[in-house]
Design a protein around this motif. Sequence first.
Motif, PDB file in Angstrom:
ATOM      1  N   SER A 180       0.321  -1.139   0.026  1.00  0.00           N
ATOM      2  CA  SER A 180      -0.073   0.463   0.134  1.00  0.00           C
ATOM      3  C   SER A 180       0.765   1.015   0.159  1.00  0.00           C
ATOM      4  CB  SER A 180      -0.515   0.374   1.210  1.00  0.00           C
ATOM      5  OG  SER A 180      -0.305   0.007   2.067  1.00  0.00           O
ATOM      6  N   GLU A 181       2.047   0.947   0.419  1.00  0.00           N
ATOM      7  CA  GLU A 181       2.728   2.314   0.461  1.00  0.00           C
ATOM      8  C   GLU A 181       3.694   2.172  -1.210  1.00  0.00           C
ATOM      9  OE1 GLU A 181       3.483  -0.054   2.677  1.00  0.00           O
ATOM     10  OE2 GLU A 181       2.528   0.840   4.133  1.00  0.00           O
ATOM     11  N   GLY A 182       3.154   1.994  -1.865  1.00  0.00           N
ATOM     12  CA  GLY A 182       3.666   1.433  -3.383  1.00  0.00           C
ATOM     13  C   GLY A 182       4.673   1.152  -3.339  1.00  0.00           C
ATOM     14  N   GLU A 183       5.759  -0.156  -2.837  1.00  0.00           N
ATOM     15  CA  GLU A 183       6.846  -0.759  -2.810  1.00  0.00           C
ATOM     16  C   GLU A 183       6.474  -1.876  -3.820  1.00  0.00           C
ATOM     17  OE1 GLU A 183       8.636  -1.444   0.450  1.00  0.00           O
ATOM     18  OE2 GLU A 183       8.420   0.742   1.466  1.00  0.00           O
ATOM     19  N   LEU A 184       6.688  -2.345  -5.638  1.00  0.00           N
ATOM     20  CA  LEU A 184       7.014  -3.134  -5.786  1.00  0.00           C
ATOM     21  C   LEU A 184       7.997  -4.250  -5.944  1.00  0.00           C
ATOM     22  CD1 LEU A 184       5.545  -1.647  -9.192  1.00  0.00           C
ATOM     23  CD2 LEU A 184       4.205  -2.003  -6.809  1.00  0.00           C
ATOM     24  N   ALA A 185       8.065  -5.595  -5.575  1.00  0.00           N
ATOM     25  CA  ALA A 185       8.878  -6.848  -5.473  1.00  0.00           C
ATOM     26  C   ALA A 185       8.435  -7.534  -6.698  1.00  0.00           C
ATOM     27  CB  ALA A 185       9.137  -7.431  -4.372  1.00  0.00           C
ATOM     28  N   PHE A 186       9.507  -8.134  -7.489  1.00  0.00           N
ATOM     29  CA  PHE A 186       9.401  -8.917  -8.808  1.00  0.00           C
ATOM     30  C   PHE A 186      10.785  -9.576  -8.310  1.00  0.00           C
ATOM     31  CE2 PHE A 186       7.719  -4.818  -9.909  1.00  0.00           C
ATOM     32  CZ  PHE A 186       6.554  -5.117 -10.449  1.00  0.00           C
ATOM     33  N   SER A 187      10.282 -11.580  -9.093  1.00  0.00           N
ATOM     34  CA  SER A 187      11.109 -11.899  -9.023  1.00  0.00           C
ATOM     35  C   SER A 187      11.990 -12.458 -10.161  1.00  0.00           C
ATOM     36  CB  SER A 187      10.774 -13.588  -9.049  1.00  0.00           C
ATOM     37  OG  SER A 187      11.150 -14.760 -10.005  1.00  0.00           O
ATOM     38  N   TRP A 188      13.225 -12.035  -9.796  1.00  0.00           N
ATOM     39  CA  TRP A 188      14.247 -12.266 -11.555  1.00  0.00           C
ATOM     40  C   TRP A 188      13.886 -12.954 -12.278  1.00  0.00           C
ATOM     41  CZ3 TRP A 188      18.427 -15.652 -12.435  1.00  0.00           C
ATOM     42  CH2 TRP A 188      18.259 -16.308 -11.463  1.00  0.00           C
ATOM     43  N   ARG A 189      13.720 -14.098 -11.922  1.00  0.00           N
ATOM     44  CA  ARG A 189      12.949 -14.879 -12.610  1.00  0.00           C
ATOM     45  C   ARG A 189      12.337 -14.452 -13.562  1.00  0.00           C
ATOM     46  NH1 ARG A 189      15.617 -20.268 -11.637  1.00  0.00           N
ATOM     47  NH2 ARG A 189      16.784 -19.922  -9.538  1.00  0.00           N
ATOM     48  N   LEU A 190      12.177 -13.271 -13.924  1.00  0.00           N
ATOM     49  CA  LEU A 190      10.716 -13.109 -15.308  1.00  0.00           C
ATOM     50  C   LEU A 190      11.526 -12.980 -16.417  1.00  0.00           C
ATOM     51  CD1 LEU A 190       8.232 -10.579 -12.946  1.00  0.00           C
ATOM     52  CD2 LEU A 190       7.680 -13.015 -14.099  1.00  0.00           C
ATOM     53  N   ILE A 191      13.148 -13.342 -16.312  1.00  0.00           N
ATOM     54  CA  ILE A 191      13.905 -12.574 -17.008  1.00  0.00           C
ATOM     55  C   ILE A 191      13.938 -13.659 -18.431  1.00  0.00           C
ATOM     56  CG2 ILE A 191      16.175 -13.754 -16.358  1.00  0.00           C
ATOM     57  CD1 ILE A 191      16.054 -10.421 -18.166  1.00  0.00           C
ATOM     58  N   PHE A 192      13.489 -14.661 -17.905  1.00  0.00           N
ATOM     59  CA  PHE A 192      13.314 -16.135 -18.262  1.00  0.00           C
ATOM     60  C   PHE A 192      11.919 -16.161 -19.575  1.00  0.00           C
ATOM     61  CE2 PHE A 192      15.921 -17.854 -14.501  1.00  0.00           C
ATOM     62  CZ  PHE A 192      17.451 -17.393 -15.686  1.00  0.00           C
ATOM     63  N   ALA A 193      11.503 -15.273 -18.804  1.00  0.00           N
ATOM     64  CA  ALA A 193       9.901 -15.007 -19.478  1.00  0.00           C
ATOM     65  C   ALA A 193       9.754 -14.339 -20.778  1.00  0.00           C
ATOM     66  CB  ALA A 193       8.975 -14.704 -18.361  1.00  0.00           C
ATOM     67  N   PRO A 194       8.865 -15.433 -21.612  1.00  0.00           N
ATOM     68  CA  PRO A 194       8.586 -13.756 -22.751  1.00  0.00           C
ATOM     69  C   PRO A 194       8.462 -12.939 -22.297  1.00  0.00           C
ATOM     70  CG  PRO A 194       7.710 -15.793 -23.399  1.00  0.00           C
ATOM     71  CD  PRO A 194       7.938 -16.119 -21.452  1.00  0.00           C
ATOM     72  N   LYS A 195       7.938 -12.140 -23.342  1.00  0.00           N
ATOM     73  CA  LYS A 195       8.551 -10.562 -22.817  1.00  0.00           C
ATOM     74  C   LYS A 195       6.936 -10.037 -22.258  1.00  0.00           C
ATOM     75  CE  LYS A 195      11.571  -8.566 -26.023  1.00  0.00           C
ATOM     76  NZ  LYS A 195      11.977  -7.498 -27.498  1.00  0.00           N
ATOM     77  N   HIS A 196       5.986 -10.611 -23.381  1.00  0.00           N
ATOM     78  CA  HIS A 196       4.258 -10.164 -22.908  1.00  0.00           C
ATOM     79  C   HIS A 196       4.331 -10.928 -21.506  1.00  0.00           C
ATOM     80  CE1 HIS A 196       4.019 -14.334 -24.423  1.00  0.00           C
ATOM     81  NE2 HIS A 196       2.161 -14.603 -23.698  1.00  0.00           N
ATOM     82  N   VAL A 197       5.084 -11.949 -21.376  1.00  0.00           N
ATOM     83  CA  VAL A 197       4.710 -12.320 -19.373  1.00  0.00           C
ATOM     84  C   VAL A 197       5.098 -11.752 -19.162  1.00  0.00           C
ATOM     85  CG1 VAL A 197       5.280 -14.486 -18.557  1.00  0.00           C
ATOM     86  CG2 VAL A 197       4.040 -14.926 -20.063  1.00  0.00           C
ATOM     87  N   MET A 198       6.356 -11.208 -18.689  1.00  0.00           N
ATOM     88  CA  MET A 198       6.762 -10.146 -18.234  1.00  0.00           C
ATOM     89  C   MET A 198       6.273  -9.308 -17.517  1.00  0.00           C
ATOM     90  SD  MET A 198      10.546  -8.416 -18.473  1.00  0.00           S
ATOM     91  CE  MET A 198      11.693  -9.495 -17.125  1.00  0.00           C
ATOM     92  N   ASP A 199       5.536  -8.154 -18.797  1.00  0.00           N
ATOM     93  CA  ASP A 199       5.009  -7.120 -19.132  1.00  0.00           C
ATOM     94  C   ASP A 199       3.508  -7.485 -18.177  1.00  0.00           C
ATOM     95  OD1 ASP A 199       4.579  -4.502 -20.774  1.00  0.00           O
ATOM     96  OD2 ASP A 199       2.522  -4.814 -20.984  1.00  0.00           O
ATOM     97  N   TYR A 200       3.176  -8.471 -18.539  1.00  0.00           N
ATOM     98  CA  TYR A 200       1.699  -9.029 -17.565  1.00  0.00           C
ATOM     99  C   TYR A 200       1.899  -8.967 -16.394  1.00  0.00           C
ATOM    100  CZ  TYR A 200      -1.910 -11.829 -14.846  1.00  0.00           C
ATOM    101  OH  TYR A 200      -2.308 -11.796 -13.740  1.00  0.00           O
ATOM    102  N   VAL A 201       3.012  -9.297 -15.769  1.00  0.00           N
ATOM    103  CA  VAL A 201       3.361  -9.237 -14.477  1.00  0.00           C
ATOM    104  C   VAL A 201       3.547  -7.953 -14.019  1.00  0.00           C
ATOM    105  CG1 VAL A 201       4.759 -10.550 -12.090  1.00  0.00           C
ATOM    106  CG2 VAL A 201       4.284 -12.010 -13.953  1.00  0.00           C
ATOM    107  N   ILE A 202       4.255  -7.299 -14.745  1.00  0.00           N
ATOM    108  CA  ILE A 202       4.894  -5.545 -14.305  1.00  0.00           C
ATOM    109  C   ILE A 202       3.568  -5.097 -13.610  1.00  0.00           C
ATOM    110  CG2 ILE A 202       5.651  -3.584 -14.871  1.00  0.00           C
ATOM    111  CD1 ILE A 202       7.916  -5.311 -15.752  1.00  0.00           C
ATOM    112  N   ALA A 203       2.126  -4.991 -14.770  1.00  0.00           N
ATOM    113  CA  ALA A 203       1.005  -4.742 -15.181  1.00  0.00           C
ATOM    114  C   ALA A 203       0.341  -5.094 -14.073  1.00  0.00           C
ATOM    115  CB  ALA A 203       0.168  -4.844 -16.750  1.00  0.00           C
ATOM    116  N   HIS A 204      -0.005  -5.756 -13.438  1.00  0.00           N
ATOM    117  CA  HIS A 204      -0.759  -6.660 -12.131  1.00  0.00           C
ATOM    118  C   HIS A 204      -0.327  -6.042 -11.484  1.00  0.00           C
ATOM    119  CE1 HIS A 204      -2.778 -10.149 -10.347  1.00  0.00           C
ATOM    120  NE2 HIS A 204      -2.226  -9.567  -9.669  1.00  0.00           N
ATOM    121  N   GLU A 205       0.968  -5.347 -10.907  1.00  0.00           N
ATOM    122  CA  GLU A 205       1.103  -4.961  -9.673  1.00  0.00           C
ATOM    123  C   GLU A 205       1.201  -3.664  -9.611  1.00  0.00           C
ATOM    124  OE1 GLU A 205       1.880  -7.407  -7.785  1.00  0.00           O
ATOM    125  OE2 GLU A 205       1.727  -9.078  -8.136  1.00  0.00           O
ATOM    126  N   VAL A 206       1.852  -2.763 -10.626  1.00  0.00           N
ATOM    127  CA  VAL A 206       1.253  -1.911 -10.925  1.00  0.00           C
ATOM    128  C   VAL A 206      -0.215  -1.278 -11.120  1.00  0.00           C
ATOM    129  CG1 VAL A 206       1.447   0.089 -12.582  1.00  0.00           C
ATOM    130  CG2 VAL A 206       3.191  -1.243 -12.609  1.00  0.00           C
TER     131      VAL A 206
END
Length: 249
Positions: A180-206
């Motif tokens: 709720s404070e606006g801090e995001l965290a992501f798994s570095w393993r998203l670097i292995f996923a296709p671009k649209h998958v990484m994009d979705y995970v980021i969009a989800h958290e944003v």
Amino acid sequence: MPAVDKPRAKRRSMPEVSDIHMLNFATRKVPLVFKQNKRAQRIILRLDHGNSSIIVVLPKRTSRDEGKRFALSNKDWIEQHLDQLHEPVPFLHNNIIPILGTPHRISHKPNARGVVWCESEEIHVAGHEEHVSRRVQDWLKVEAKREIEARAYAKAEVVGKKIKKITIRDTKSRWGSCTSEGELAFSWRLIFAPKHVMDYVIAHEVAHLREMNHGPKFWKLCGEICRNMDSARRWLETHGTDLYRYGRF
């Protein structure tokens, strides 16, 4: 079918154990890792995708021999689920790993100058052989942070919110999170996923920066900042655990 627990959003830590038993199958060996849990009411088998092993959860006053017998009695069930425990792909010379979904070959260059660089779908690694794995992983984490931050800040601007902080971690239970404070965290393993998958995970958290829930408004916003949301979600459900195999020995 054995008692099997489902993945949780957050896992409680258990004491370290030293006894690991290898379970032999026709095509591979799979580690059985025994862990005590005083709250468990019965012996439980769990697939550990991150370490490609079988966790045997032992209740209080249950011996490892009992746990081993339980696992052996359910060997057929384990064998049926072996395809979910992917073979590890260490960061070693000639091994192939995906970068944003595109296969890249690791190429050790012992006499080259520099550390790690990428060109023509090859990850070149200078220095001694024993440093290859660590250097590749360090480089991948830097690449993941760069890719994730660029996309996250751009999407945050679209939704009219500010990100306080972005952290890159090696998580086993979730690909991303938002406070709720606006801090995001992501798994570095998203670097292995296709671009649209990484994009979705980021969009989800944003999207959580505006909607701290999973209601209709949240999913509408998520779809607005991620055009391939549905296909990305399906990809993660089908292939997500595969991302844990890279870098494991």
